[in-house]
Design a protein around this motif. Sequence first.
Motif, PDB file in Angstrom:
ATOM      1  N   TYR A   1       0.849  -1.202   0.000  1.00  0.00           N
ATOM      2  CA  TYR A   1       0.000   0.000   0.000  1.00  0.00           C
ATOM      3  C   TYR A   1       0.882   1.248   0.000  1.00  0.00           C
ATOM      4  O   TYR A   1       1.197   1.799   1.054  1.00  0.00           O
ATOM      5  CB  TYR A   1      -0.951  -0.025   1.193  1.00  0.00           C
ATOM      6  CG  TYR A   1      -1.999  -1.121   1.064  1.00  0.00           C
ATOM      7  CD1 TYR A   1      -3.105  -0.938   0.252  1.00  0.00           C
ATOM      8  CD2 TYR A   1      -1.865  -2.326   1.721  1.00  0.00           C
ATOM      9  CE1 TYR A   1      -4.053  -1.932   0.102  1.00  0.00           C
ATOM     10  CE2 TYR A   1      -2.808  -3.330   1.583  1.00  0.00           C
ATOM     11  CZ  TYR A   1      -3.898  -3.122   0.766  1.00  0.00           C
ATOM     12  OH  TYR A   1      -4.838  -4.117   0.628  1.00  0.00           O
TER      13      TYR A   1
ATOM     14  N   THR B   1     -14.113   0.352  17.570  1.00  0.00           N
ATOM     15  CA  THR B   1     -15.277   0.768  16.780  1.00  0.00           C
ATOM     16  C   THR B   1     -15.488  -0.163  15.573  1.00  0.00           C
ATOM     17  O   THR B   1     -16.206   0.193  14.638  1.00  0.00           O
ATOM     18  CB  THR B   1     -15.132   2.224  16.280  1.00  0.00           C
ATOM     19  OG1 THR B   1     -13.910   2.327  15.548  1.00  0.00           O
ATOM     20  CG2 THR B   1     -15.124   3.217  17.422  1.00  0.00           C
ATOM     21  N   GLU B   2     -14.859  -1.317  15.602  1.00  0.00           N
ATOM     22  CA  GLU B   2     -15.025  -2.373  14.593  1.00  0.00           C
ATOM     23  C   GLU B   2     -14.511  -1.991  13.202  1.00  0.00           C
ATOM     24  O   GLU B   2     -14.851  -2.653  12.219  1.00  0.00           O
ATOM     25  CB  GLU B   2     -16.496  -2.818  14.490  1.00  0.00           C
ATOM     26  CG  GLU B   2     -17.031  -3.460  15.771  1.00  0.00           C
ATOM     27  CD  GLU B   2     -18.436  -4.000  15.607  1.00  0.00           C
ATOM     28  OE1 GLU B   2     -19.306  -3.233  15.189  1.00  0.00           O
ATOM     29  OE2 GLU B   2     -18.647  -5.186  15.897  1.00  0.00           O
ATOM     30  N   GLN B   3     -13.711  -0.929  13.110  1.00  0.00           N
ATOM     31  CA  GLN B   3     -13.193  -0.548  11.790  1.00  0.00           C
ATOM     32  C   GLN B   3     -12.185  -1.572  11.280  1.00  0.00           C
ATOM     33  O   GLN B   3     -12.065  -1.793  10.070  1.00  0.00           O
ATOM     34  CB  GLN B   3     -12.555   0.838  11.842  1.00  0.00           C
ATOM     35  CG  GLN B   3     -13.564   1.957  12.052  1.00  0.00           C
ATOM     36  CD  GLN B   3     -12.902   3.324  12.156  1.00  0.00           C
ATOM     37  OE1 GLN B   3     -12.113   3.711  11.312  1.00  0.00           O
ATOM     38  NE2 GLN B   3     -13.224   4.054  13.203  1.00  0.00           N
TER      39      GLN B   3
ATOM     40  N   ASP C   1     -12.312  -4.813  11.991  1.00  0.00           N
ATOM     41  CA  ASP C   1     -13.160  -5.921  11.516  1.00  0.00           C
ATOM     42  C   ASP C   1     -13.739  -5.580  10.143  1.00  0.00           C
ATOM     43  O   ASP C   1     -13.832  -6.441   9.262  1.00  0.00           O
ATOM     44  CB  ASP C   1     -14.319  -6.170  12.496  1.00  0.00           C
ATOM     45  CG  ASP C   1     -13.834  -6.760  13.811  1.00  0.00           C
ATOM     46  OD1 ASP C   1     -12.657  -7.149  13.884  1.00  0.00           O
ATOM     47  OD2 ASP C   1     -14.637  -6.823  14.759  1.00  0.00           O
ATOM     48  N   ALA C   2     -14.131  -4.307   9.981  1.00  0.00           N
ATOM     49  CA  ALA C   2     -14.715  -3.884   8.697  1.00  0.00           C
ATOM     50  C   ALA C   2     -13.706  -4.051   7.565  1.00  0.00           C
ATOM     51  O   ALA C   2     -14.062  -4.478   6.463  1.00  0.00           O
ATOM     52  CB  ALA C   2     -15.182  -2.442   8.782  1.00  0.00           C
ATOM     53  N   LEU C   3     -12.436  -3.740   7.832  1.00  0.00           N
ATOM     54  CA  LEU C   3     -11.402  -3.915   6.794  1.00  0.00           C
ATOM     55  C   LEU C   3     -11.359  -5.359   6.320  1.00  0.00           C
ATOM     56  O   LEU C   3     -11.308  -5.639   5.125  1.00  0.00           O
ATOM     57  CB  LEU C   3     -10.026  -3.551   7.368  1.00  0.00           C
ATOM     58  CG  LEU C   3      -9.599  -2.101   7.281  1.00  0.00           C
ATOM     59  CD1 LEU C   3      -8.271  -1.923   7.979  1.00  0.00           C
ATOM     60  CD2 LEU C   3      -9.476  -1.654   5.834  1.00  0.00           C
ATOM     61  N   TRP C   4     -11.380  -6.268   7.297  1.00  0.00           N
ATOM     62  CA  TRP C   4     -11.349  -7.709   6.967  1.00  0.00           C
ATOM     63  C   TRP C   4     -12.548  -8.078   6.091  1.00  0.00           C
ATOM     64  O   TRP C   4     -12.407  -8.791   5.098  1.00  0.00           O
ATOM     65  CB  TRP C   4     -11.339  -8.500   8.272  1.00  0.00           C
ATOM     66  CG  TRP C   4     -11.486  -9.981   8.107  1.00  0.00           C
ATOM     67  CD1 TRP C   4     -12.641 -10.697   8.191  1.00  0.00           C
ATOM     68  CD2 TRP C   4     -10.456 -10.936   7.807  1.00  0.00           C
ATOM     69  NE1 TRP C   4     -12.392 -12.030   7.967  1.00  0.00           N
ATOM     70  CE2 TRP C   4     -11.068 -12.205   7.731  1.00  0.00           C
ATOM     71  CE3 TRP C   4      -9.082 -10.844   7.594  1.00  0.00           C
ATOM     72  CZ2 TRP C   4     -10.351 -13.367   7.456  1.00  0.00           C
ATOM     73  CZ3 TRP C   4      -8.368 -12.008   7.316  1.00  0.00           C
ATOM     74  CH2 TRP C   4      -9.000 -13.238   7.256  1.00  0.00           C
ATOM     75  N   THR C   5     -13.728  -7.558   6.445  1.00  0.00           N
ATOM     76  CA  THR C   5     -14.924  -7.915   5.672  1.00  0.00           C
ATOM     77  C   THR C   5     -14.918  -7.248   4.292  1.00  0.00           C
ATOM     78  O   THR C   5     -15.682  -7.634   3.418  1.00  0.00           O
ATOM     79  CB  THR C   5     -16.220  -7.518   6.400  1.00  0.00           C
ATOM     80  OG1 THR C   5     -16.285  -6.092   6.489  1.00  0.00           O
ATOM     81  CG2 THR C   5     -16.299  -8.103   7.786  1.00  0.00           C
ATOM     82  N   LEU C   6     -14.058  -6.239   4.114  1.00  0.00           N
ATOM     83  CA  LEU C   6     -13.945  -5.591   2.806  1.00  0.00           C
ATOM     84  C   LEU C   6     -12.745  -6.160   2.033  1.00  0.00           C
ATOM     85  O   LEU C   6     -12.118  -5.468   1.224  1.00  0.00           O
ATOM     86  CB  LEU C   6     -13.820  -4.082   2.965  1.00  0.00           C
ATOM     87  CG  LEU C   6     -15.073  -3.394   3.547  1.00  0.00           C
ATOM     88  CD1 LEU C   6     -14.757  -1.983   4.013  1.00  0.00           C
ATOM     89  CD2 LEU C   6     -16.203  -3.360   2.531  1.00  0.00           C
ATOM     90  N   SER C   7     -12.428  -7.410   2.313  1.00  0.00           N
ATOM     91  CA  SER C   7     -11.364  -8.153   1.611  1.00  0.00           C
ATOM     92  C   SER C   7      -9.996  -7.494   1.726  1.00  0.00           C
ATOM     93  O   SER C   7      -9.179  -7.596   0.815  1.00  0.00           O
ATOM     94  CB  SER C   7     -11.671  -8.313   0.118  1.00  0.00           C
ATOM     95  OG  SER C   7     -12.985  -8.669  -0.083  1.00  0.00           O
ATOM     96  N   THR C   8      -9.761  -6.785   2.819  1.00  0.00           N
ATOM     97  CA  THR C   8      -8.474  -6.110   2.977  1.00  0.00           C
ATOM     98  C   THR C   8      -7.807  -6.610   4.249  1.00  0.00           C
ATOM     99  O   THR C   8      -8.421  -6.612   5.313  1.00  0.00           O
ATOM    100  CB  THR C   8      -8.676  -4.584   3.051  1.00  0.00           C
ATOM    101  OG1 THR C   8      -9.358  -4.178   1.852  1.00  0.00           O
ATOM    102  CG2 THR C   8      -7.367  -3.836   3.146  1.00  0.00           C
ATOM    103  N   ASP C   9      -6.550  -7.033   4.106  1.00  0.00           N
ATOM    104  CA  ASP C   9      -5.806  -7.551   5.249  1.00  0.00           C
ATOM    105  C   ASP C   9      -5.440  -6.365   6.158  1.00  0.00           C
ATOM    106  O   ASP C   9      -4.674  -5.487   5.760  1.00  0.00           O
ATOM    107  CB  ASP C   9      -4.538  -8.234   4.708  1.00  0.00           C
ATOM    108  CG  ASP C   9      -3.685  -8.806   5.801  1.00  0.00           C
ATOM    109  OD1 ASP C   9      -3.942  -8.520   6.979  1.00  0.00           O
ATOM    110  OD2 ASP C   9      -2.750  -9.565   5.474  1.00  0.00           O
TER     111      ASP C   9
ATOM    112  N   TYR D   1      -2.625  -3.402   5.533  1.00  0.00           N
ATOM    113  CA  TYR D   1      -3.133  -2.061   5.219  1.00  0.00           C
ATOM    114  C   TYR D   1      -2.790  -1.038   6.306  1.00  0.00           C
ATOM    115  O   TYR D   1      -2.503   0.114   6.005  1.00  0.00           O
ATOM    116  CB  TYR D   1      -4.653  -2.140   5.049  1.00  0.00           C
ATOM    117  CG  TYR D   1      -5.322  -0.844   4.636  1.00  0.00           C
ATOM    118  CD1 TYR D   1      -5.273  -0.402   3.314  1.00  0.00           C
ATOM    119  CD2 TYR D   1      -5.996  -0.063   5.569  1.00  0.00           C
ATOM    120  CE1 TYR D   1      -5.876   0.775   2.936  1.00  0.00           C
ATOM    121  CE2 TYR D   1      -6.612   1.122   5.191  1.00  0.00           C
ATOM    122  CZ  TYR D   1      -6.549   1.539   3.880  1.00  0.00           C
ATOM    123  OH  TYR D   1      -7.154   2.719   3.515  1.00  0.00           O
TER     124      TYR D   1
END
Lengths: 252, 261
Positions: free
Chosen positions: A34, A120-122, A124-132, A136
């Motif tokens: 990145y 704030t689960e951000q 976790d959100a990265l993981w669910t958006l296919s981003t390690d 990142y």
Amino acid sequence: MRGATPIQSLLLRAGLYPMLFGQMIRRLLRPPFYLRETLLQCEEVGVQSLPVVLLTAIFTGMVLALQSYIAFHRFAAESMTATVVSMSILRELGPVLVGLMVAGRIGAAFAAELGTMRVTEQIDALWTLSTDPIRYLVVPRFLAALLMLPLLVVLADAVGIAGGYLVSIYMLDQNPTTYWNNTFLFLKQIDFYSGLLKALVFGGIISLVGCAEGFYCEGGAVGVGEATTRAVVLSAMSILVGDYLLTAWIFQ
Amino acid sequence: MSKQVKIATRGLCKSFAGRPVLDHIDLDIMTGESHVIIGLSGAGKSVLLKCILGLIRPDAGSVFVNGENWCALSAEARLSRMRCIGVVFQGAALFDSLPVWRNVAFVLLQQGMAERQARARAEEVLDWVGLPNIADKMPAELSGGMKKRVGLARAFCHRPEIILYDEPLSGLDPVMSDVIITLMTRLHEEHRVTSLTIAHNMNLVRKFADRVSMLYNGKIHQQLPRDQVDQCQDPVFRQFVEGRAHGPMQVLTEKRKGGSR
């Protein structure tokens, strides 16, 4: 460390640093990288830290010149002031003070930012958006600290020596040419490069501790506060211990 | 495994400090279905969702998505397959440091789509959720309802086959709740997205669910189609549906004999 006893918790926490370090190294060997995030972090770690680092460096150089002059004046060796200022700054004060300042600024910022993202689960959100998330968030911060600390130290060295020069010439009436010559007369290349090596190691320590504390943070706002405090204290202590070990190894 | 099953869990177990939160959960979510999981706070609904997503490693059991056991995949392989899923988080979980459009188009940008195209798609989806002209705002400038809608836009922007909702109505007023339910229903009906929703809100269950599962004591206590929700006579299920403090689910401690001092 949900459900763990205090001792388990301590052991788990101690294991976080090597674990995160190993995961980072694995990711450094394979794309994607990145670049945008790394450059943004370089700006944050390097450019944004410049004022505090340079201010620290100039006053350190100035006070060092003043103190050395007073001490050397007692046995008429005032001409050694320049050598002591330059050698102390290059070998010790430059990297250590820059390290401590950046630990306070960047180590805390990394821990607070990643800790807030965690609670704030951000992350976790990265993981669910296919981003390690490690690739990142952590790798760009680690690379930025590794690259920027040596550059900051080079600038701090220059400004620190300049601070000593200003005090010695304009307050203590030393001869400018003699002072300038004595600044470099006894210096060796190892004095400069050892400072850079220290800066590199300190950059690694600050980013690893700050990122690990934030990335594995738990417990809401209180957890973020505790992680930030731990990041600064552990980074600062590790820098001081690491400084001794590196000095003993380099100049043995 | 049947072709019709989109998400399945088999024998999923998870404990925290020796307390079982999920106890051999077997769940099938069919393609195109809207499945809502209800249960008391702390019943393990979010843990189940996180186990499905791979955010929590289960102690035992498997998670199948499109017939593939995701628990047997490496982290990299799992990440590459996450594109078929969109997630709407309870607190929206928008990235504070990015403007709204970058949040919404996050996956598209990571996939290498040109910024102009990604922005156009983000604006299209934002328009769809009723939020035109906020592309350049930062998440901190948005209200709770707007954040939820941006979260929905982000989950849907890359056109996933499955959307998981974690308490999508928490903290919203009744009007905004209805807006979110309407958007979820449109997404489900117009785009045939398979949905798994964690919820407390019975209004959402009645309007949005095809099937409902109730999680209680770590197990699927009841599973029934939407039209049977109000006919079900199970006392635990009824207590939840009617929102009563007293019943078979002991939430309050019993009053001591002789009253408290």
